[in-house]
Design a protein around this motif. Sequence first.
Motif, PDB file in Angstrom:
ATOM      1  N   MET A 166     -13.717  11.375  46.142  1.00 45.98           N
ATOM      2  CA  MET A 166     -14.689  12.297  45.549  1.00 45.98           C
ATOM      3  C   MET A 166     -14.478  12.321  44.046  1.00 45.98           C
ATOM      4  O   MET A 166     -13.344  12.438  43.575  1.00 45.98           O
ATOM      5  CB  MET A 166     -14.555  13.700  46.130  1.00 45.98           C
ATOM      6  CG  MET A 166     -15.620  14.637  45.560  1.00 45.98           C
ATOM      7  SD  MET A 166     -15.687  16.217  46.406  1.00 45.98           S
ATOM      8  CE  MET A 166     -16.643  15.836  47.828  1.00 45.98           C
ATOM      9  N   ILE A 167     -15.612  12.191  43.310  1.00 47.78           N
ATOM     10  CA  ILE A 167     -15.551  12.032  41.859  1.00 47.78           C
ATOM     11  C   ILE A 167     -16.187  13.215  41.161  1.00 47.78           C
ATOM     12  O   ILE A 167     -17.292  13.636  41.534  1.00 47.78           O
ATOM     13  CB  ILE A 167     -16.305  10.754  41.453  1.00 47.78           C
ATOM     14  CG1 ILE A 167     -15.595   9.534  42.042  1.00 47.78           C
ATOM     15  CG2 ILE A 167     -16.414  10.624  39.942  1.00 47.78           C
ATOM     16  CD1 ILE A 167     -16.446   8.306  42.022  1.00 47.78           C
ATOM     17  N   ASP A 168     -15.499  13.708  40.153  1.00 49.25           N
ATOM     18  CA  ASP A 168     -16.093  14.729  39.288  1.00 49.25           C
ATOM     19  C   ASP A 168     -15.661  14.438  37.854  1.00 49.25           C
ATOM     20  O   ASP A 168     -14.705  13.685  37.635  1.00 49.25           O
ATOM     21  CB  ASP A 168     -15.658  16.131  39.719  1.00 49.25           C
ATOM     22  CG  ASP A 168     -16.615  17.200  39.197  1.00 49.25           C
ATOM     23  OD1 ASP A 168     -17.690  16.836  38.662  1.00 49.25           O
ATOM     24  OD2 ASP A 168     -16.299  18.396  39.333  1.00 49.25           O
ATOM     25  N   GLN A 178     -11.322  -0.265  56.754  1.00 49.01           N
ATOM     26  CA  GLN A 178     -11.610  -0.959  55.496  1.00 49.01           C
ATOM     27  C   GLN A 178     -12.839  -0.372  54.806  1.00 49.01           C
ATOM     28  O   GLN A 178     -13.434  -0.988  53.928  1.00 49.01           O
ATOM     29  CB  GLN A 178     -11.844  -2.449  55.795  1.00 49.01           C
ATOM     30  CG  GLN A 178     -10.554  -3.194  56.138  1.00 49.01           C
ATOM     31  CD  GLN A 178      -9.764  -3.526  54.870  1.00 49.01           C
ATOM     32  OE1 GLN A 178     -10.195  -4.336  54.060  1.00 49.01           O
ATOM     33  NE2 GLN A 178      -8.631  -2.860  54.681  1.00 49.01           N
ATOM     34  N   ILE A 179     -13.200   0.855  55.214  1.00 51.82           N
ATOM     35  CA  ILE A 179     -14.394   1.496  54.650  1.00 51.82           C
ATOM     36  C   ILE A 179     -14.007   2.370  53.460  1.00 51.82           C
ATOM     37  O   ILE A 179     -12.995   3.064  53.493  1.00 51.82           O
ATOM     38  CB  ILE A 179     -15.082   2.384  55.719  1.00 51.82           C
ATOM     39  CG1 ILE A 179     -15.495   1.538  56.926  1.00 51.82           C
ATOM     40  CG2 ILE A 179     -16.284   3.130  55.136  1.00 51.82           C
ATOM     41  CD1 ILE A 179     -16.495   0.442  56.603  1.00 51.82           C
ATOM     42  N   VAL A 180     -14.817   2.308  52.398  1.00 57.67           N
ATOM     43  CA  VAL A 180     -14.662   3.245  51.280  1.00 57.67           C
ATOM     44  C   VAL A 180     -15.895   4.138  51.267  1.00 57.67           C
ATOM     45  O   VAL A 180     -17.032   3.644  51.239  1.00 57.67           O
ATOM     46  CB  VAL A 180     -14.518   2.499  49.937  1.00 57.67           C
ATOM     47  CG1 VAL A 180     -14.461   3.489  48.780  1.00 57.67           C
ATOM     48  CG2 VAL A 180     -13.277   1.620  49.942  1.00 57.67           C
ATOM     49  N   ARG A 181     -15.653   5.435  51.344  1.00 59.65           N
ATOM     50  CA  ARG A 181     -16.738   6.411  51.183  1.00 59.65           C
ATOM     51  C   ARG A 181     -16.517   7.116  49.851  1.00 59.65           C
ATOM     52  O   ARG A 181     -15.401   7.542  49.556  1.00 59.65           O
ATOM     53  CB  ARG A 181     -16.695   7.459  52.305  1.00 59.65           C
ATOM     54  CG  ARG A 181     -17.177   6.946  53.650  1.00 59.65           C
ATOM     55  CD  ARG A 181     -17.101   8.072  54.680  1.00 59.65           C
ATOM     56  NE  ARG A 181     -18.109   9.120  54.429  1.00 59.65           N
ATOM     57  CZ  ARG A 181     -18.096  10.299  55.047  1.00 59.65           C
ATOM     58  NH1 ARG A 181     -17.130  10.616  55.910  1.00 59.65           N
ATOM     59  NH2 ARG A 181     -19.033  11.192  54.791  1.00 59.65           N
ATOM     60  N   VAL A 182     -17.572   7.232  49.054  1.00 62.42           N
ATOM     61  CA  VAL A 182     -17.455   7.863  47.730  1.00 62.42           C
ATOM     62  C   VAL A 182     -18.541   8.905  47.571  1.00 62.42           C
ATOM     63  O   VAL A 182     -19.720   8.598  47.769  1.00 62.42           O
ATOM     64  CB  VAL A 182     -17.673   6.833  46.590  1.00 62.42           C
ATOM     65  CG1 VAL A 182     -17.187   7.410  45.274  1.00 62.42           C
ATOM     66  CG2 VAL A 182     -17.023   5.515  46.891  1.00 62.42           C
TER      67      VAL A 182
END
Length: 390
Positions: free
Chosen positions: A114-116, A62-66
Amino acid sequence: MYELSTLYAAFEQYFGHPPTRIARAPGRVNLIGEHTDYNDGFVFPMALDRATYVAARPRNDQIVRVFSIKFRDEDQFDLQQIVRDERRQWVNYIRGVAKGLLARDLPLRGADLMIDSDVPAGSGLSSSAALEVAVGYTFQLLNNINLLGEELALVAQGAEHTFVGVKCGIMDQLIAALGEAGHALLIDCRDLSYRPVPIPAEARVVVCDSGVRHRLAGSEYNQRRAGCEEAVRLLKPALGKIQALRDVRSSDLAMYGHLLPPDLLPLARHVVSENERTLAAAEALAAGDLVKMGQLMVASHVSLRDDYRVSVRELDTLVDLALAAPGCFGSRMTGGGFGGSTVSLVAADHVDAFVAAMVDGYAIRTGRKLQPLVCTAGAGVSCVYASEEE
Ligand code: ADP
Ligand code: MG
């Protein structure tokens, strides 16, 4: 053009496995219809061909890594207990969207994200809505959730209201979710209905960031909002069942404008005339009448400058320069004002000369370096990569 392979490789290197999905959602520019949204009126934005990208892979917990490439920073949170981060604002957009989906009883599994982005942040092109909508859509993809674009937009707006603390209208999220390539959207902010209007192929939209930001923007905005509500209250006895300035016509103001004090009449006049201009602009663009569209944009700027009083010298300078530059049909400030950007409608075959004239002119007049963005209308949120595995 944004290179997806760069994001794919960066994800793989950082998380140690490749993404299974990549989603994107665009920034936007409002062509006309300023300070009309909170008056239940019309706006006419177009999605940009610049977007925020989210590469993602589901996790078995249930972990979100960003990881944000722009901020070179990681966030990690547990879907079971999502709270605001008081220190880092950027993470609240993502946490708020996850919380909003869960609040609608949509179960989510954990994810690596991952955000770009190639939407400039803080220039008034709504990198915030692009981020919210891209993240919301990514969670949809990873969890096989189907939401209408309008619902996704409302979840995204809710995240900005409650987790980020910005009481924005719905325009930015709606256009990020529902924009159509080659089209602007005429949006009715009262019932969220919308109509795509094609942008003629011979036109380009050029955005120029003044580089100016005023700290007072927030309080000035609240003052204008309160002024509009007060104008409605004062006009009600004469006009009957009006709920918002959206329900008032220019002919009504000509008749009953004397009911408003001298500081409120110009405010009401802007909102009422801007709604009429926005509807006329959608008609003009649909008919391919770029000259008419340009005239309406200039009238919008004059009204924002003289009646609503939200322009600043640098924005007026950019509009003056644009109107004297090659191929320009019209130009205006876009966004809330007190700094930010202008939007200009320019003939495609003159756009290089237009950009050169703007850069030179702004440097001479203000000493500031201008980086105009030449835009075409992009599409709303979409999935741009899906791997073979699940
Ligand atoms: P605008 O929406 O006009 O660009 P805002 O102040 O509303 O300006 O939103 C900008 C904020 O959105 C940034 O300060 C950051 O918190 C967040 N943001 C935008 N792009 C990214 C990104 N690529 N990664 C992380 N956060 C982002
Ligand atoms: Mg924003």
